[in-house]
Design an enzyme around this catalytic site. Structure first.
Site, PDB file in Angstrom:
ATOM      1  NE  ARG A   1      -2.619  -0.980   3.574  1.00 35.76           N
ATOM      2  CZ  ARG A   1      -2.569  -2.117   4.279  1.00 35.76           C
ATOM      3  NH1 ARG A   1      -3.007  -3.248   3.738  1.00 35.76           N
ATOM      4  NH2 ARG A   1      -2.118  -2.129   5.524  1.00 35.76           N
TER       5      ARG A   1
ATOM      6  CE  LYS B   1     -13.715  10.696   1.162  1.00 39.31           C
ATOM      7  NZ  LYS B   1     -13.457   9.737   0.070  1.00 39.31           N
TER       8      LYS B   1
ATOM      9  CD  GLU C   1     -17.197  11.668  -1.135  1.00 33.29           C
ATOM     10  OE1 GLU C   1     -16.196  11.793  -0.414  1.00 33.29           O
ATOM     11  OE2 GLU C   1     -17.289  10.824  -2.026  1.00 33.29           O
TER      12      GLU C   1
ATOM     13  CE  LYS D   1     -14.931  12.936  -3.665  1.00 33.42           C
ATOM     14  NZ  LYS D   1     -13.545  12.503  -3.435  1.00 33.42           N
TER      15      LYS D   1
END
Ligand code: 13P
Length: 346
Positions: free
Chosen positions: A48, A138, A179, A221
């Site tokens: 990752r 976010k 979002e 978003k």
């Protein structure tokens, strides 16, 4: 008013600077591993890390990417050369973002619906991320279209959480990306999607107002207004662009700093085309910049090419750069299908 107000305004403006968008690379370990497994990539912390280094060290990426959203594991990692990813980004001219929600869980009493968790301890986590260099955050809420859903309960619960998150972010110096994703899964029509997106955005902005969130210090978003993936009569690109902009104009205050779409499972080309037509045809009506904050629609080609093989890193970076460039063009309404020609790889 946050003591960070001016800094937040400046950051938000930079996030949606002309010709640029925001790269989402904040997949949780679970989601990242699922994407790796499909391609036979070992699901280890090291792979990752290597993949995220590939993305963040892509030459020239900041020409089209203003900032990138990281996951908690990633913001604490270092490049192979021993440089913190946060510094790699700052040196490359990209703003550090961080996913702060703890994921969507089943909403009690509402079968088939979810609510996003993560408010507990959020003030302290925001303070830590700010110290580490993050300047925006976010939080993703998911709204599902299906038989008699979404319920008002689900929309209100998610809108409330988004607003509390956004207020905490602004208090702590992070620009909140708000979002609310209306999922593309299902056979619903574009009209169904419009109705649900309209209700969702209305509820979200009501809650944001109630929680005293400053609109000029946040980014929305949203998902696009689009037919479900298995809709028998899907709407065309022009309809998606027109209905999406119509829904935004109806619900999004003019002072919001910017709009950056998610791709939500659309193909790469469609995500770019939709954004392009919105800008080419409707930018003159929009008081905000309208750009992208894609994950899959920017990363997927590069990830599939790389497949965990470090010998392929620099070629995969060319593919990533290419998709970022096309979306940068779309954010100005300057994309065309000719530009899709893939870059030459060795
Ligand atoms: P996609 O562009 O793959 O939908 O991801 C965007 C995102 O950040 C989802 O939260």
């Amino acid at each position: 008013m946050s003591t960070y107000a001016q800094e937040l305004r400046n950051t938000a403006k930079a996030m949606v600077a002309p010709g640029k968008g925001i790269l989402a690379m904040d997949e949780s370990n679970g989601t990242c591993n699922k994407r790796f497994e499909k391609l036979g990539i070992p699901t280890t912390e090291e792979r990752r890390r290597a993949y995220r280094e590939l993305i963040l060290t892509t030459p020239g990426l900041s020409e089209y990417i203003s900032g990138a959203i990281l996951y908690d594991e990633t913001i604490r990692q270092f490049s192979q050369a021993g440089v913190a990813f946060t510094k790699v980004m700052q040196d490359a001219g990209m703003i550090v973002g961080i996913k702060v929600d703890a994921g969507a869980q089943n909403l009690a009493g509402c079968p088939g619906e979810k609510v996003t968790e993560g408010l507990d301890g959020l003030r302290e986590r925001i303070a830590e991320y700010y110290k580490m260099g993050a300047r925006f955050a976010k939080w993703r809420a998911v709204i599902t279209i299906g038989n008699r859903i979404p319920s008002g309960t689900c929309i209100e619960a998610n809108a409330h959480a988004l607003a509390r998150y956004a207020a905490l972010c602004q208090e702590g110096g992070l620009v909140p990306i708000v979002e609310p994703e209306v999922l593309i899964d299902g056979d619903h029509t574009i009209e169904d999607c419009y109705e649900v997106t309209d209700k969702t955005l209305e509820a979200v902005f009501n809650q944001l107002r109630l929680h005293k969130v400053e609109f000029d210090q946040m980014i929305l978003k949203p998902s696009m207004v689009i037919s479900g993936l298995t809709c028998p009569n899907p709407a065309n690109v022009e309809q998606v662009a027109e209905m999406t902009i119509q829904c935004l104009l109806k619900n999004v205050p003019v002072t919001v700093a910017g709009i950056a779409f998610l791709s939500g499972g659309q193909s790469n080309e469609r995500s770019t085309e939709h954004l392009n037509v919105m800008n080419a045809k409707f930018a003159f009506q929009c008081p905000w910049s309208v750009t992208f904050s894609y994950a899959r629609a920017i990363q997927q080609t590069a990830l599939e090419y790389w497949r965990g093989n470090d010998d392929k890193t620099s070629e995969a970076q060319k593919l990533l750069y290419h998709r970022a460039k096309l979306n940068g063009a779309a954010s100005l309404g300057q994309y065309n299908a000719e530009m899709e020609k893939a870059p030459t790889l060795v």
